[in-house]
Design a protein around this motif. Structure first.
Motif, PDB file in Angstrom:
ATOM      1  N   ALA A 183       0.766  -1.197  -0.013  1.00 37.99           N
ATOM      2  CA  ALA A 183       0.069   0.038  -0.008  1.00 37.99           C
ATOM      3  C   ALA A 183       0.886   1.371   0.093  1.00 37.99           C
ATOM      4  N   ILE A 184       1.893   1.171   0.498  1.00 34.61           N
ATOM      5  CA  ILE A 184       2.770   2.583   0.831  1.00 34.61           C
ATOM      6  C   ILE A 184       3.734   2.875  -0.628  1.00 34.61           C
ATOM      7  N   VAL A 185       3.876   1.760  -1.120  1.00 36.52           N
ATOM      8  CA  VAL A 185       4.373   1.760  -2.526  1.00 36.52           C
ATOM      9  C   VAL A 185       3.453   2.510  -3.499  1.00 36.52           C
ATOM     10  N   VAL A 186       2.060   2.239  -3.348  1.00 32.60           N
ATOM     11  CA  VAL A 186       1.095   2.927  -4.289  1.00 32.60           C
ATOM     12  C   VAL A 186       0.980   4.224  -3.885  1.00 32.60           C
ATOM     13  N   ILE A 187       1.021   4.504  -2.601  1.00 34.99           N
ATOM     14  CA  ILE A 187       0.750   5.978  -2.094  1.00 34.99           C
ATOM     15  C   ILE A 187       2.091   6.930  -2.448  1.00 34.99           C
ATOM     16  N   VAL A 188       3.268   6.333  -2.193  1.00 33.51           N
ATOM     17  CA  VAL A 188       4.471   7.194  -2.559  1.00 33.51           C
ATOM     18  C   VAL A 188       4.551   7.430  -4.074  1.00 33.51           C
ATOM     19  N   VAL A 189       4.352   6.386  -4.882  1.00 31.00           N
ATOM     20  CA  VAL A 189       4.518   6.602  -6.410  1.00 31.00           C
ATOM     21  C   VAL A 189       3.307   7.534  -6.688  1.00 31.00           C
ATOM     22  N   THR A 190       2.069   7.394  -6.252  1.00 30.45           N
ATOM     23  CA  THR A 190       1.034   8.156  -6.648  1.00 30.45           C
ATOM     24  C   THR A 190       1.462   9.843  -6.372  1.00 30.45           C
ATOM     25  N   LEU A 191       1.649   9.904  -5.159  1.00 32.89           N
ATOM     26  CA  LEU A 191       2.178  11.356  -4.672  1.00 32.89           C
ATOM     27  C   LEU A 191       3.055  11.745  -5.496  1.00 32.89           C
ATOM     28  N   GLY A 192       4.265  10.949  -5.899  1.00 34.95           N
ATOM     29  CA  GLY A 192       5.599  11.553  -6.539  1.00 34.95           C
ATOM     30  C   GLY A 192       4.917  11.935  -8.073  1.00 34.95           C
ATOM     31  N   LEU A 193       4.084  11.210  -8.586  1.00 31.33           N
ATOM     32  CA  LEU A 193       3.839  11.430 -10.082  1.00 31.33           C
ATOM     33  C   LEU A 193       2.776  12.885  -9.864  1.00 31.33           C
ATOM     34  N   LYS A 194       1.991  12.814  -9.012  1.00 34.22           N
ATOM     35  CA  LYS A 194       1.158  13.900  -9.091  1.00 34.22           C
ATOM     36  C   LYS A 194       1.484  15.241  -8.744  1.00 34.22           C
ATOM     37  N   PHE A 195       2.558  15.380  -7.856  1.00 34.78           N
ATOM     38  CA  PHE A 195       3.087  16.539  -7.767  1.00 34.78           C
ATOM     39  C   PHE A 195       4.600  17.001  -8.361  1.00 34.78           C
ATOM     40  N   PHE A 196       5.291  15.860  -8.718  1.00 33.76           N
ATOM     41  CA  PHE A 196       6.391  16.283  -9.424  1.00 33.76           C
ATOM     42  C   PHE A 196       6.737  15.683 -11.174  1.00 33.76           C
ATOM     43  N   THR A 197       5.345  15.459 -11.657  1.00 29.94           N
ATOM     44  CA  THR A 197       5.208  15.393 -13.021  1.00 29.94           C
ATOM     45  C   THR A 197       4.091  16.303 -13.745  1.00 29.94           C
ATOM     46  N   LYS A 198       3.766  16.419 -14.786  1.00 31.68           N
ATOM     47  CA  LYS A 198       2.978  16.915 -15.582  1.00 31.68           C
ATOM     48  C   LYS A 198       2.385  16.146 -16.576  1.00 31.68           C
ATOM     49  N   GLY A 199       1.196  16.754 -17.022  1.00 32.71           N
ATOM     50  CA  GLY A 199       0.551  15.850 -18.308  1.00 32.71           C
ATOM     51  C   GLY A 199       0.008  14.680 -17.842  1.00 32.71           C
ATOM     52  N   MET A 200       0.013  13.961 -18.721  1.00 29.29           N
ATOM     53  CA  MET A 200      -0.276  12.265 -18.439  1.00 29.29           C
ATOM     54  C   MET A 200      -0.025  11.491 -17.316  1.00 29.29           C
ATOM     55  N   LEU A 201       1.298  11.740 -17.150  1.00 29.99           N
ATOM     56  CA  LEU A 201       1.735  11.160 -15.885  1.00 29.99           C
ATOM     57  C   LEU A 201       0.985  11.699 -14.699  1.00 29.99           C
ATOM     58  N   SER A 202       0.954  12.955 -14.418  1.00 31.59           N
ATOM     59  CA  SER A 202       0.142  13.383 -13.291  1.00 31.59           C
ATOM     60  C   SER A 202      -1.217  13.013 -13.461  1.00 31.59           C
TER      61      SER A 202
END
Length: 478
Positions: A192-211
């Protein structure tokens, strides 16, 4: 910012413009990726509450698979009603429909521990509630006076609060594992933690389709992690794929039809909340994509599509559909207002719903991995409710309304045994927490005198607002 390579600014603001298949299909699939996880999650949660197994060897594999399949299929059908329209049904706008989280606090008590036997009453409620929802379209605009941000914000917050427990249970190992040694293990939580960390990382540190697809990608990474650490075997995945049909049509009244008073009342009451949410989404789409207010015909048509799409889904074993707010934000971000782009996404959803192998793969996602995504999604529901409440003027009157509604609603949900002597219908409705909270907030907002609005909050907050005695005296004299 709008991509002018897709069309001129005037074209991009036109719902009837289509940029062509080469650009329309990827843009449509982008809408599906933004809502996909949220759309199938309610089916998995209801199946879990009913007692359907979630492992590769589960005897309930066909039931869970079918519910996932119907969630995809009828989200696509309801979306087509919005984009293509059918007479007065549909807004002719790029509105993406999907399975509603709002009804989960009603659905879970209806099926809890009952297996397939609980589904007949649930889908009976979905059908009747959907028809009532469509009826609301005839007068939905006149209801908005009774639903200010104080009420709608409280309801959305309560929806999230009613569901956050599910996310924690899933992350720890799922409801069937409660009480076992492996429940809450470090291995379960790590997925569960892996999913949360990856989700937050992509949401706030990427743009476009990745976010945009952060939750979906987070679940995929968590899925791979589960395979790597042995939580899921490749044999289970291939077996699930092999045991799933390549094509299957929906079956009308697969689980029967039962007229349950508790289900009908619950779904009809929640239809009001869902209808108001749709009005807000339609307004958000026209403002964000076209820079104008929604017309009365668009609001009415969108509510009709909500209701008839829900009723149709219920006939075949699908859950209530509503407009998806995350896709409203996607339209504002891309600047593409084309309803035909969303039609491409709807067709993709329908194809997925007719191919059980897609649901078979989704069904192999370990419950702990799904828990990571659910924690994020339900937490965002709570945050959205709090954001709505930020528009409220927190005087004494509004604080009293909020305090009493939240305390009673959340309290009954946390301690359902307090109503053990009530008839089953009343007990199911009241222990949902959401309905008593919404009912109290609406009634109190209508009956409490407005004369209280200018009075100090100090008497209620007990000094927590940060004012001292002197300021309280001054406020009281004002």
């Amino acid at each position: 910012m709008a991509d002018t390579s897709i069309g001129t600014p005037e074209q991009l603001r036109d719902p009837n413009y289509f940029p062509g298949l080469a650009k329309g299909i990827p843009l449509g699939i982008q809408h599906v990726l933004a809502m996909f996880v949220s759309n199938v999650t309610p089916a998995i949660i209801v199946a879990g509450a009913a007692g359907f197994g979630f492992g590769s060897g589960s005897a309930d594999f066909p039931e869970l698979l079918y519910l996932i399949q119907m969630s995809m299929l009828f989200a696509g059908v309801a979306t087509l009603l919005q984009t293509i329209t059918l007479g007065p049904v549909g807004a002719a706008l790029p509105i993406v429909q999907g399975t509603s989280f709002a009804f989960l606090p009603i659905m879970i008590p209806l099926v809890a521990g009952k297996g397939v036997d609980g589904l007949a009453a649930l889908f009976g409620g979905v059908i009747v509630g959907g028809i009532f929802h469509a009826f609301i379209g005839t007068f939905v605009g006149k209801l908005r006076f009774a639903l200010p941000p104080l009420v709608t914000g409280l309801v959305v917050t309560m929806i999230g609060l009613a569901l956050v427990k599910v996310g924690i249970q899933y992350a720890a190992g799922g409801v069937p594992a409660i009480g076992t040694p492996e429940y809450g293990s470090l291995l379960n939580w790590s997925a569960a933690i892996v999913v949360i960390v990856v989700t937050l990382g992509l949401k706030f540190f990427t743009k476009g389709m990745l976010s945009i697809s952060a939750v979906l990608i987070g679940l995929i990474v968590g899925y791979v992690y589960a395979i790597a650490v042995g939580m899921l075997s490749l044999d289970a995945i291939t077996g699930s794929w092999a045991n799933s049909a390549a094509f299957a049509l929906p079956q009308p009244f697969k689980y029967g039809f039962e007229f349950s008073i508790a289900a009908v009342i619950g779904f009809c009451l929640m239809a009001f909340i869902s209808a108001i949410e749709t009005v807000g989404d339609v307004s958000g789409i026209t403002k964000g994509g076209a820079g104008r207010e929604a017309t009365a015909e668009e609001v009415t048509g969108a509510t009709y599509a909500d209701g008839f799409g829900t009723a149709l889904a219920g006939i075949f074993g699908g859950f209530p559909n509503t407009s998806f707010s995350q896709n409203v934000g996607l339209i504002a971000m891309t600047g593409v207002m084309s309803r035909h782009v969303v039609t491409c996404g709807a067709i993709f959803l329908i194809i997925c719903g007719l191919v059980p192998k897609v649901g078979g793969v989704i069904r192999t996602v370990p419950i702990e991995v799904l828990g990571g995504g659910v924690i994020v999604m339900f937490g965002m529901v709570v945050a959205a409710g709090i954001s709505m409440l930020s528009d409220v003027h927190w005087n004494r009157r509004n604080m009293v309304i909020f305090a009493i509604s939240l305390s009673l609603g959340l309290g009954l949900q946390l301690e359902p045994g307090a109503l053990q002597h009530l008839p089953e219908t009343a007990r199911v409705l009241l222990t949902s927490g959401l309905l008593p909270a919404a009912f109290l907030a609406i009634v109190l907002n209508l009956v409490l005198p407005e004369e209280l609005t200018d009075e100090s909050t100090e008497e209620v907050s007990g000094g927590m607002s940060g004012h001292g005695e002197g300021s309280y005296a001054k406020d009281s004299r004002a």
